[in-house]
Design an enzyme around this catalytic site. Structure first.
Site, PDB file in Angstrom:
ATOM      1  N   LYS A 131      21.117  11.624  -5.444  1.00  0.00           N
ATOM      2  CA  LYS A 131      21.747  11.923  -4.141  1.00  0.00           C
ATOM      3  C   LYS A 131      22.185  10.624  -3.446  1.00  0.00           C
ATOM      4  O   LYS A 131      23.308  10.530  -2.942  1.00  0.00           O
ATOM      5  CB  LYS A 131      20.761  12.694  -3.264  1.00  0.00           C
ATOM      6  CG  LYS A 131      21.240  12.962  -1.856  1.00  0.00           C
ATOM      7  CD  LYS A 131      22.446  13.874  -1.806  1.00  0.00           C
ATOM      8  CE  LYS A 131      23.096  13.821  -0.432  1.00  0.00           C
ATOM      9  NZ  LYS A 131      24.318  14.598  -0.356  1.00  0.00           N
TER      10      LYS A 131
ATOM     11  N   ARG B 269      41.528   7.344   0.804  1.00  0.00           N
ATOM     12  CA  ARG B 269      42.259   7.272   2.078  1.00  0.00           C
ATOM     13  C   ARG B 269      41.678   6.144   2.928  1.00  0.00           C
ATOM     14  O   ARG B 269      40.581   6.255   3.472  1.00  0.00           O
ATOM     15  CB  ARG B 269      42.176   8.600   2.829  1.00  0.00           C
ATOM     16  CG  ARG B 269      42.942   9.737   2.110  1.00  0.00           C
ATOM     17  CD  ARG B 269      42.861  11.032   2.910  1.00  0.00           C
ATOM     18  NE  ARG B 269      43.396  10.872   4.261  1.00  0.00           N
ATOM     19  CZ  ARG B 269      44.677  10.937   4.583  1.00  0.00           C
ATOM     20  NH1 ARG B 269      45.579  11.171   3.650  1.00  0.00           N
ATOM     21  NH2 ARG B 269      45.076  10.788   5.825  1.00  0.00           N
TER      22      ARG B 269
ATOM     23  N   CYS C 282      25.651  11.654   7.152  1.00  0.00           N
ATOM     24  CA  CYS C 282      25.026  11.262   5.885  1.00  0.00           C
ATOM     25  C   CYS C 282      25.316   9.833   5.423  1.00  0.00           C
ATOM     26  O   CYS C 282      24.373   9.067   5.216  1.00  0.00           O
ATOM     27  CB  CYS C 282      25.437  12.234   4.793  1.00  0.00           C
ATOM     28  SG  CYS C 282      24.737  13.871   5.050  1.00  0.00           S
TER      29      CYS C 282
ATOM     30  N   ARG D 181      28.275  12.754  14.844  1.00  0.00           N
ATOM     31  CA  ARG D 181      27.283  11.751  14.438  1.00  0.00           C
ATOM     32  C   ARG D 181      27.958  10.586  13.693  1.00  0.00           C
ATOM     33  O   ARG D 181      28.653  10.792  12.712  1.00  0.00           O
ATOM     34  CB  ARG D 181      26.201  12.400  13.563  1.00  0.00           C
ATOM     35  CG  ARG D 181      25.252  13.274  14.386  1.00  0.00           C
ATOM     36  CD  ARG D 181      24.189  13.928  13.530  1.00  0.00           C
ATOM     37  NE  ARG D 181      24.673  15.098  12.830  1.00  0.00           N
ATOM     38  CZ  ARG D 181      23.907  15.892  12.086  1.00  0.00           C
ATOM     39  NH1 ARG D 181      22.637  15.615  11.930  1.00  0.00           N
ATOM     40  NH2 ARG D 181      24.410  16.935  11.477  1.00  0.00           N
TER      41      ARG D 181
HETATM   42  N1  NAD Z   1      24.762  17.800   7.023  1.00  0.00           N
HETATM   43  C1  NAD Z   1      25.181  17.781   5.761  1.00  0.00           C
HETATM   44  O1  NAD Z   1      26.356  18.042   5.468  1.00  0.00           O
HETATM   45  C2  NAD Z   1      24.233  17.431   4.640  1.00  0.00           C
HETATM   46  C3  NAD Z   1      24.662  17.536   3.310  1.00  0.00           C
HETATM   47  C4  NAD Z   1      23.774  17.240   2.270  1.00  0.00           C
HETATM   48  C5  NAD Z   1      22.468  16.856   2.561  1.00  0.00           C
HETATM   49  N2  NAD Z   1      22.059  16.769   3.862  1.00  0.00           N
HETATM   50  C6  NAD Z   1      20.646  16.441   4.121  1.00  0.00           C
HETATM   51  O2  NAD Z   1      19.985  17.668   4.466  1.00  0.00           O
HETATM   52  C7  NAD Z   1      18.934  17.423   5.418  1.00  0.00           C
HETATM   53  C8  NAD Z   1      19.154  18.271   6.657  1.00  0.00           C
HETATM   54  O3  NAD Z   1      20.328  17.841   7.296  1.00  0.00           O
HETATM   55  P1  NAD Z   1      21.083  18.719   8.400  1.00  0.00           P
HETATM   56  O4  NAD Z   1      22.380  18.035   8.655  1.00  0.00           O
HETATM   57  O5  NAD Z   1      21.078  20.162   8.001  1.00  0.00           O
HETATM   58  O6  NAD Z   1      20.093  18.525   9.644  1.00  0.00           O
HETATM   59  P2  NAD Z   1      20.177  19.224  11.066  1.00  0.00           P
HETATM   60  O7  NAD Z   1      19.672  18.258  12.048  1.00  0.00           O
HETATM   61  O8  NAD Z   1      21.522  19.860  11.251  1.00  0.00           O
HETATM   62  O9  NAD Z   1      19.137  20.458  10.953  1.00  0.00           O
HETATM   63  C9  NAD Z   1      17.761  20.323  10.858  1.00  0.00           C
HETATM   64  C10 NAD Z   1      17.067  21.539  11.494  1.00  0.00           C
HETATM   65  O10 NAD Z   1      15.647  21.397  11.324  1.00  0.00           O
HETATM   66  C11 NAD Z   1      14.995  21.883  12.500  1.00  0.00           C
HETATM   67  N3  NAD Z   1      13.643  21.314  12.542  1.00  0.00           N
HETATM   68  C12 NAD Z   1      13.268  20.058  12.883  1.00  0.00           C
HETATM   69  N4  NAD Z   1      11.930  19.913  12.717  1.00  0.00           N
HETATM   70  C13 NAD Z   1      11.454  21.107  12.260  1.00  0.00           C
HETATM   71  C14 NAD Z   1      10.175  21.581  11.852  1.00  0.00           C
HETATM   72  N5  NAD Z   1       9.096  20.803  11.883  1.00  0.00           N
HETATM   73  N6  NAD Z   1      10.077  22.856  11.418  1.00  0.00           N
HETATM   74  C15 NAD Z   1      11.173  23.670  11.361  1.00  0.00           C
HETATM   75  N7  NAD Z   1      12.401  23.273  11.719  1.00  0.00           N
HETATM   76  C16 NAD Z   1      12.540  22.020  12.159  1.00  0.00           C
HETATM   77  C17 NAD Z   1      15.917  21.469  13.631  1.00  0.00           C
HETATM   78  O11 NAD Z   1      15.688  22.284  14.773  1.00  0.00           O
HETATM   79  C18 NAD Z   1      17.312  21.681  13.003  1.00  0.00           C
HETATM   80  O12 NAD Z   1      17.809  22.964  13.272  1.00  0.00           O
HETATM   81  C19 NAD Z   1      18.967  15.910   5.669  1.00  0.00           C
HETATM   82  O13 NAD Z   1      18.078  15.285   4.788  1.00  0.00           O
HETATM   83  C20 NAD Z   1      20.392  15.529   5.300  1.00  0.00           C
HETATM   84  O14 NAD Z   1      20.488  14.170   4.895  1.00  0.00           O
HETATM   85  C21 NAD Z   1      22.902  17.048   4.907  1.00  0.00           C
HETATM   86  O1  UPG Z   2      39.233   8.994   1.529  1.00  0.00           O
HETATM   87  C1  UPG Z   2      38.415   9.135   2.446  1.00  0.00           C
HETATM   88  C2  UPG Z   2      37.443  10.162   2.456  1.00  0.00           C
HETATM   89  C3  UPG Z   2      36.541  10.232   3.521  1.00  0.00           C
HETATM   90  N1  UPG Z   2      36.598   9.337   4.536  1.00  0.00           N
HETATM   91  C4  UPG Z   2      35.616   9.403   5.642  1.00  0.00           C
HETATM   92  O2  UPG Z   2      34.313   9.490   5.087  1.00  0.00           O
HETATM   93  C5  UPG Z   2      33.437  10.210   5.952  1.00  0.00           C
HETATM   94  C6  UPG Z   2      32.659  11.255   5.190  1.00  0.00           C
HETATM   95  O3  UPG Z   2      33.542  12.254   4.719  1.00  0.00           O
HETATM   96  P1  UPG Z   2      33.063  13.406   3.717  1.00  0.00           P
HETATM   97  O4  UPG Z   2      32.376  12.817   2.573  1.00  0.00           O
HETATM   98  O5  UPG Z   2      34.226  14.272   3.446  1.00  0.00           O
HETATM   99  O6  UPG Z   2      32.070  14.236   4.659  1.00  0.00           O
HETATM  100  P2  UPG Z   2      30.499  14.489   4.723  1.00  0.00           P
HETATM  101  O7  UPG Z   2      30.331  15.861   5.261  1.00  0.00           O
HETATM  102  O8  UPG Z   2      29.857  13.352   5.429  1.00  0.00           O
HETATM  103  O9  UPG Z   2      29.986  14.545   3.193  1.00  0.00           O
HETATM  104  C7  UPG Z   2      29.315  13.466   2.549  1.00  0.00           C
HETATM  105  O10 UPG Z   2      27.934  13.442   2.892  1.00  0.00           O
HETATM  106  C8  UPG Z   2      27.238  14.676   2.571  1.00  0.00           C
HETATM  107  C9  UPG Z   2      25.825  14.550   3.097  1.00  0.00           C
HETATM  108  O11 UPG Z   2      24.987  13.825   2.260  1.00  0.00           O
HETATM  109  C10 UPG Z   2      27.293  14.886   1.069  1.00  0.00           C
HETATM  110  O12 UPG Z   2      26.574  16.073   0.745  1.00  0.00           O
HETATM  111  C11 UPG Z   2      28.743  14.966   0.616  1.00  0.00           C
HETATM  112  O13 UPG Z   2      28.795  15.115  -0.803  1.00  0.00           O
HETATM  113  C12 UPG Z   2      29.461  13.686   1.038  1.00  0.00           C
HETATM  114  O14 UPG Z   2      30.848  13.760   0.704  1.00  0.00           O
HETATM  115  C13 UPG Z   2      34.350  10.782   7.059  1.00  0.00           C
HETATM  116  O15 UPG Z   2      34.201   9.988   8.230  1.00  0.00           O
HETATM  117  C14 UPG Z   2      35.750  10.662   6.494  1.00  0.00           C
HETATM  118  O16 UPG Z   2      36.729  10.494   7.495  1.00  0.00           O
HETATM  119  C15 UPG Z   2      37.559   8.317   4.532  1.00  0.00           C
HETATM  120  O17 UPG Z   2      37.606   7.486   5.438  1.00  0.00           O
HETATM  121  N2  UPG Z   2      38.437   8.250   3.482  1.00  0.00           N
END
Ligand code: NAD
Ligand code: UPG
Length: 431
Positions: free
Chosen positions: A213, A260, A269, A335
């Protein structure tokens, strides 16, 4: 299957709704009562394309929410989707994960039969084995690998396309260290998805799963920083970085995505995950120079954007429009949005900031209550002495005569979304 998901934020809600759509019975557990109530009422607590219809269809039925961890006992598998933010030094804050693991352990103490806990959150290598599993063992009084299992299954969804990314992933990573029971249960969880899309499944160790990851996100973040580095060179010599990127993207070894260039990467993230893995490396005595440079370069792009504005306008005391506040289009998430350092830089210059975003205004208002927020792009541009474009929302591509209402039509584009034309002073960040 009966599944539970602990944490119902961006990832938890998306995977819970998608699991329900795949035919599973799902219970989400969150400490936030508003989130729980919303899901039970069929309302998605976050803005994500495709999520509303699923939560509306399954919410309160095949998808239920509660604040009570005891609901876990009625399920076979529990996914941990709790936040893993950064501490001040960039290292991972495991507070929520540890609290969640303890609560799961306490409830498993009362459960008969095997249970699988799956770490969905992004955690630094070794966390599951060295920190979370012992906590669950201690709180449950049970033995890992016998009465319960703990696996790693990182999530690769992007915000703005999370549902599609989850339903049609490039890969599914299962870190189990070869635990057959864990693998069988995970195979059952993902069976409908794997069967439909022929998704490659990577069976690996738990540390490897955790590292995959970070490697994935680090590679993508560094790829953008490299393309920004090259783009900055292009700008110095009047070369169009987008033409260059298109050509190099034709090389399969480079790939056409994530080329881009512009104001850089933000989001929930990339910033925290690059910081966490750098800090984790340092703890082991290794300074990762490429990743450090990727972060440094990303930090510089907003100031480069503003220095282009400085080249054309003295912004002190002037109205400056900021177009786009979310860290990327398709989400209201701000964020680590590049809009934050851009607004700070404009405020340091004494500009009067007028910001506009189609969906992220309310979130940014909490961060910068003193900024003026416009209801539409034309309102932000009206009378402005300059504008900076931070997010590549589609609607900005359609802007045209709106620029004519500016006091001085200086447009500094951080995302190559605005059409260059006569009558506006256009500066692209890397082209
Ligand atoms: N946001 C993304 O696109 C994304 C993608 C891939 C991986 N991740 C990873 O997934 C994880 C979660 O990220 P997220 O963006 O969903 O977080 P988030 O902050 O959106 O959600 C977390 C949730 O957990 C709840 N929470 C906090 N403490 C708690 C507890 N003790 N018991 C029950 N609920 C509780 C909060 O109220 C909140 O609703 C992180 O490790 C992140 O790095 C995020
Ligand atoms: O060519 C590009 C592509 C993306 N971005 C920027 O990069 C950031 C992240 O974009 P993107 O990766 O599309 O969004 P996230 O939702 O943050 O997703 C990333 O972070 C997630 C959380 O870990 C992962 O699960 C995904 O695979 C990973 O792509 C943004 O600010 C974009 O504007 C650029 O500047 N140029």
């Amino acid at each position: 299957m009966n599944l539970s998901v602990v944490g119902s934020g961006y990832v938890g809600t998306t995977i819970a709704a998608c699991f329900a759509d795949l035919g599973h019975d799902v219970t989400t557990i969150d400490i936030d009562e508003d989130i729980v109530a919303a899901i039970n009422d069929g309302d998605a607590p976050i803005h994500e394309p495709g999520l509303d219809p699923m939560v509306s269809l399954y919410g309160g039925d095949r998808l239920r929410a509660t604040t009570d961890y005891d609901a876990i006992r009625d399920t076979d598998v529990t996914f941990l989707a709790l936040p893993t933010p950064a501490n001040d030094d960039g290292s991972i804050d495991l507070g929520a994960m540890k609290a969640g693991a303890e609560s799961i352990g306490e409830t498993l103490a009362e459960k008969d039969g095997y249970h699988l806990v799956v770490v969905k959150s992004t955690v630094v290598p070794g966390t599951t084995e060295d920190e979370l599993e012992p906590l669950i063992e201690e709180a449950s009084g049970k033995t890992a690998g016998e009465e319960f299992g703990v696996a790693v299954n990182p999530e690769f969804q992007r915000e703005g396309s999370a549902v599609d990314d989850f339903m049609e992933p490039d890969k599914i990573v299962l870190g189990t260290d070869g635990d057959a029971r864990a693998l069988d249960l995970l195979a059952e969880v993902y069976e409908p998805l794997v069967a439909d899309w022929d998704v490659p499944v990577v069976e690996t160790g738990r540390r490897e799963g955790e590292m995959i990851k970070y490697a994935n996100n680090s590679f993508l973040a560094a790829k953008i920083s490299l393309v920004n580095d090259l783009g900055n060179i292009c700008k110095e010599y009047d070369i169009d970085a987008y033409e260059v990127a298109e050509a190099i993207g034709m090389d399969d070894r480079i790939g056409e995505q994530f080329l881009r260039s512009g104001v850089g990467w933000g989001g929930s993230c990339f910033p925290k995950d690059t910081a966490a893995i750098i800090q984790h490396a340092r703890e082991a005595g290794y300074e990762p120079p490429v990743l450090e440079a990727a972060v440094e370069l990303n930090d510089q792009q907003p100031e480069r954007l503003l220095s282009l504005l400085d080249d054309h306008t003295e912004v002190e005391g002037e109205r400056v429009a900021v177009l786009g506040l979310s860290f990327k289009p398709g989400t209201d998430d701000i964020r680590h949005s590049r809009a934050i350092p851009v607004i700070e830089g404009l405020q340091e210059r004494g500009a009067e900031v007028v910001a506009y975003d189609p969906v992220a205004t309310e979130n940014m208002r909490e961060r910068f209550p003193e900024v003026t927020y416009a209801e539409a792009a034309d309102e932000a541009l009206d009378g402005a002495a300059g504008t900076v474009v931070v997010t590549d929302w589609d609607e900005f591509a359609a802007l045209d005569e709106e620029f004519d209402a500016m006091a001085d039509p200086v447009v500094v584009d951080g995302r190559r979304i605005i059409r260059r034309r006569k009558g506006i002073t256009y500066e692209g960040l890397t082209w």
